[in-house]
Design a protein around this motif. Structure first.
Motif, PDB file in Angstrom:
ATOM      1  N   ASN A   1       0.879  -1.399  -0.204  1.00  0.00           N
ATOM      2  CA  ASN A   1      -0.194   0.205   0.019  1.00  0.00           C
ATOM      3  C   ASN A   1       1.196   1.449   0.256  1.00  0.00           C
ATOM      4  OD1 ASN A   1      -1.884  -1.350  -0.135  1.00  0.00           O
ATOM      5  ND2 ASN A   1      -2.914  -1.321   1.883  1.00  0.00           N
ATOM      6  N   LEU A   2       2.562   1.014   0.522  1.00  0.00           N
ATOM      7  CA  LEU A   2       2.922   2.647   1.394  1.00  0.00           C
ATOM      8  C   LEU A   2       3.313   2.341  -0.670  1.00  0.00           C
ATOM      9  CD1 LEU A   2       4.044   3.847   2.083  1.00  0.00           C
ATOM     10  CD2 LEU A   2       6.193   2.787   3.041  1.00  0.00           C
ATOM     11  N   ALA A   3       3.664   1.934  -1.383  1.00  0.00           N
ATOM     12  CA  ALA A   3       4.338   1.711  -2.830  1.00  0.00           C
ATOM     13  C   ALA A   3       3.193   2.024  -3.813  1.00  0.00           C
ATOM     14  CB  ALA A   3       5.129   0.681  -3.374  1.00  0.00           C
ATOM     15  N   LEU A   4       2.474   1.412  -3.604  1.00  0.00           N
ATOM     16  CA  LEU A   4       0.929   2.185  -4.195  1.00  0.00           C
ATOM     17  C   LEU A   4       0.618   3.361  -4.612  1.00  0.00           C
ATOM     18  CD1 LEU A   4      -1.350  -0.736  -4.145  1.00  0.00           C
ATOM     19  CD2 LEU A   4      -0.552  -0.468  -5.764  1.00  0.00           C
ATOM     20  N   GLN A   5       0.897   4.261  -2.931  1.00  0.00           N
ATOM     21  CA  GLN A   5       0.507   5.311  -2.645  1.00  0.00           C
ATOM     22  C   GLN A   5       1.183   5.973  -3.654  1.00  0.00           C
ATOM     23  OE1 GLN A   5       0.818   6.137   1.138  1.00  0.00           O
ATOM     24  NE2 GLN A   5      -1.264   4.701   1.489  1.00  0.00           N
ATOM     25  N   ASN A   6       3.008   5.928  -3.655  1.00  0.00           N
ATOM     26  CA  ASN A   6       3.815   6.337  -4.209  1.00  0.00           C
ATOM     27  C   ASN A   6       4.547   6.173  -5.598  1.00  0.00           C
ATOM     28  OD1 ASN A   6       5.051   7.937  -1.699  1.00  0.00           O
ATOM     29  ND2 ASN A   6       4.516   6.100  -0.861  1.00  0.00           N
ATOM     30  N   MET A   7       3.560   5.335  -6.418  1.00  0.00           N
ATOM     31  CA  MET A   7       3.925   5.007  -7.312  1.00  0.00           C
ATOM     32  C   MET A   7       3.824   6.030  -8.814  1.00  0.00           C
ATOM     33  SD  MET A   7       0.990   2.084  -8.414  1.00  0.00           S
ATOM     34  CE  MET A   7      -0.675   2.454  -8.369  1.00  0.00           C
ATOM     35  N   CYS A   8       4.381   5.951  -9.774  1.00  0.00           N
ATOM     36  CA  CYS A   8       4.287   6.939 -11.096  1.00  0.00           C
ATOM     37  C   CYS A   8       3.913   6.902 -11.839  1.00  0.00           C
ATOM     38  CB  CYS A   8       5.865   7.901 -11.445  1.00  0.00           C
ATOM     39  SG  CYS A   8       6.365   8.902  -9.427  1.00  0.00           S
ATOM     40  N   GLY A   9       3.906   4.846 -12.005  1.00  0.00           N
ATOM     41  CA  GLY A   9       3.901   4.042 -13.400  1.00  0.00           C
ATOM     42  C   GLY A   9       2.311   4.550 -13.994  1.00  0.00           C
ATOM     43  N   ILE A  10       2.437   4.754 -14.896  1.00  0.00           N
ATOM     44  CA  ILE A  10       0.591   3.601 -15.445  1.00  0.00           C
ATOM     45  C   ILE A  10       0.149   2.346 -15.689  1.00  0.00           C
ATOM     46  CG2 ILE A  10      -0.449   4.017 -17.914  1.00  0.00           C
ATOM     47  CD1 ILE A  10       0.250   7.195 -16.757  1.00  0.00           C
ATOM     48  N   TYR A  11       1.073   2.249 -15.290  1.00  0.00           N
ATOM     49  CA  TYR A  11       1.306   0.360 -15.631  1.00  0.00           C
ATOM     50  C   TYR A  11       1.890   0.186 -14.001  1.00  0.00           C
ATOM     51  CZ  TYR A  11       0.556   0.215 -19.757  1.00  0.00           C
ATOM     52  OH  TYR A  11      -0.018   0.896 -21.739  1.00  0.00           O
ATOM     53  N   PHE A  12       1.438  -0.856 -13.336  1.00  0.00           N
ATOM     54  CA  PHE A  12       2.353  -1.316 -12.001  1.00  0.00           C
ATOM     55  C   PHE A  12       2.210  -2.774 -11.978  1.00  0.00           C
ATOM     56  CE2 PHE A  12      -1.695  -0.540 -10.517  1.00  0.00           C
ATOM     57  CZ  PHE A  12      -2.301  -1.558  -9.525  1.00  0.00           C
ATOM     58  N   CYS A  13       2.718  -3.190 -11.292  1.00  0.00           N
ATOM     59  CA  CYS A  13       3.339  -4.672 -10.818  1.00  0.00           C
ATOM     60  C   CYS A  13       3.593  -5.314  -9.785  1.00  0.00           C
ATOM     61  CB  CYS A  13       3.913  -5.028 -12.166  1.00  0.00           C
ATOM     62  SG  CYS A  13       6.005  -5.495 -12.497  1.00  0.00           S
ATOM     63  N   PHE A  14       4.768  -6.521  -9.083  1.00  0.00           N
ATOM     64  CA  PHE A  14       4.370  -7.127  -8.215  1.00  0.00           C
ATOM     65  C   PHE A  14       6.027  -7.565  -8.328  1.00  0.00           C
ATOM     66  CE2 PHE A  14       0.059  -5.521  -7.254  1.00  0.00           C
ATOM     67  CZ  PHE A  14       0.462  -4.868  -6.416  1.00  0.00           C
ATOM     68  N   LEU A  15       6.905  -8.253  -7.571  1.00  0.00           N
ATOM     69  CA  LEU A  15       7.991  -8.731  -7.731  1.00  0.00           C
ATOM     70  C   LEU A  15       8.065  -8.921  -6.142  1.00  0.00           C
ATOM     71  CD1 LEU A  15      10.205 -10.321  -8.825  1.00  0.00           C
ATOM     72  CD2 LEU A  15      11.965  -8.091  -8.914  1.00  0.00           C
ATOM     73  N   ASP A  16       7.719 -10.199  -5.376  1.00  0.00           N
ATOM     74  CA  ASP A  16       8.560 -10.275  -4.604  1.00  0.00           C
ATOM     75  C   ASP A  16      10.012 -10.415  -4.229  1.00  0.00           C
ATOM     76  OD1 ASP A  16       5.396 -10.799  -3.663  1.00  0.00           O
ATOM     77  OD2 ASP A  16       5.910 -12.835  -3.682  1.00  0.00           O
ATOM     78  N   ALA A  17      11.020 -10.335  -3.444  1.00  0.00           N
ATOM     79  CA  ALA A  17      12.032 -10.259  -2.948  1.00  0.00           C
ATOM     80  C   ALA A  17      12.828 -11.577  -3.092  1.00  0.00           C
ATOM     81  CB  ALA A  17      12.533  -9.238  -1.434  1.00  0.00           C
ATOM     82  N   ASP A  18      12.072 -12.570  -3.417  1.00  0.00           N
ATOM     83  CA  ASP A  18      12.840 -13.767  -3.140  1.00  0.00           C
ATOM     84  C   ASP A  18      12.972 -14.090  -4.627  1.00  0.00           C
ATOM     85  OD1 ASP A  18      10.120 -14.050  -2.608  1.00  0.00           O
ATOM     86  OD2 ASP A  18      10.535 -16.104  -1.134  1.00  0.00           O
ATOM     87  N   ASP A  19      12.166 -13.911  -5.702  1.00  0.00           N
ATOM     88  CA  ASP A  19      11.760 -14.699  -6.579  1.00  0.00           C
ATOM     89  C   ASP A  19      12.302 -13.257  -8.319  1.00  0.00           C
ATOM     90  OD1 ASP A  19       9.776 -16.073  -5.949  1.00  0.00           O
ATOM     91  OD2 ASP A  19       8.598 -14.555  -6.113  1.00  0.00           O
TER      92      ASP A  19
END
Length: 276
Positions: free
Chosen positions: A76-94
């Motif tokens: 949620n913190l990242a969603l509030q601060n993102m700038c992209g028109i597109y977004f996706c997620f990546l876990d830190a062990d993948d």
């Protein structure tokens, strides 16, 4: 010069991933599509994750810290601060294959009117060697009802690339510790179209300490999911019944695959029926 509309925000929550974090970040740096920002949220790690992250010097990497409040709060913190028109997620062990962003963006370009693009997931062991398993999506269209059925035709986990709607408030439910990504996709998918690329978009590391190995937590998480779906989304009774049956099946086989005998696995279904 690349258009701003091509900017992709990649959201990476981190909690005690010192062993894997450098490899994960490097996979973003090696993307063939280079117009990205990586939002790393350190969710109160107590290992050397922060030190490993700080070794990277790239102004596209944006670093945030918070007290340990969970993966949903970090996202949620990242969603509030993102700038992209597109977004996706990546876990830190993948790890992302080098064409992960490009191949999903190509589907957005070739298929107008879609909001989500998924792709193939290759399962890896702890050393990032293929295990032989893959997740391959097979659905095109409006995914909402498929998600309500827990269909594996369009749902693996956090592999969707999402075209951002500026009028929509993207937010994870921070009370949920399991199935929070599924509920998130349910809240954003109604009336929006989904497609996929046949290329790999994620190398998924299977770990012994994964949250999916916590069967009691998983069981409680699915029950919480069912309660939230009933309360917030109010599906028709037939769909709700299908969801219940699907969860019971998943939990039964999860206990069996974990080495429990059929009687113990059946007891989990009985507990679930008492709750539901």
């Amino acid at each position: 010069m690349k258009k701003y509309s091509d900017l992709v925000s990649i959201i990476m929550p981190v909690y005690n991933c010192e062993k894997y974090i450098r490899e994960s970040i490097k996979s973003v740096l090696y993307q063939t599509h280079q117009n990205w920002e990586l939002l790393i949220i350190n969710d109160g790690s107590i290992d050397s994750s922060k030190d490993k992250i700080k070794t990277f010097r790239d102004n596209r990497i944006r670093y945030f810290e918070q007290m340990n409040t969970g993966v949903s709060a970090a996202r949620n913190l990242a969603l509030q601060n993102m700038c992209g028109i597109y977004f996706c997620f990546l876990d830190a062990d993948d790890v992302m294959p080098s064409n992960s962003l490009k191949d999903r963006l190509n589907i957005f370009e070739s298929q107008r009117g879609i909001s989500f693009v998924d792709g193939v997931v290759v399962y890896m062991n702890d050393d990032m060697e293929p295990t032989g398993k893959k997740y391959v999506p097979s659905f095109n269209g409006y995914p909402y009802n498929e998600l309500l059925k827990l269909s594996n035709t369009c749902y693996f986990g956090n592999t969707w690339m999402i075209k951002r709607d500026r009028n929509f408030h993207y937010r994870f439910n921070q009370e949920m510790t399991h199935a929070e990504d599924l509920f998130f996709y349910l809240t954003i998918s109604k009336g929006r179209k989904y497609s996929y690329t046949e290329s790999p978009v994620l190398f998924y590391r299977e770990r012994d300490d994964s949250a999916m190995k916590d069967l009691t937590g998983l069981e409680d998480g699915y029950f919480h999911l069912l309660s939230k779906v009933k309360q917030d989304l109010q599906p028709d009774p037939t769909t709700l019944k299908t969801l219940k049956k699907r969860i019971m099946r998943i939990m039964f086989f999860s206990y069996l695959f974990d080495g429990h005998d059929p009687y113990s696995a059946a007891r989990s279904l009985f507990r679930y029926l008492l709750k539901a």
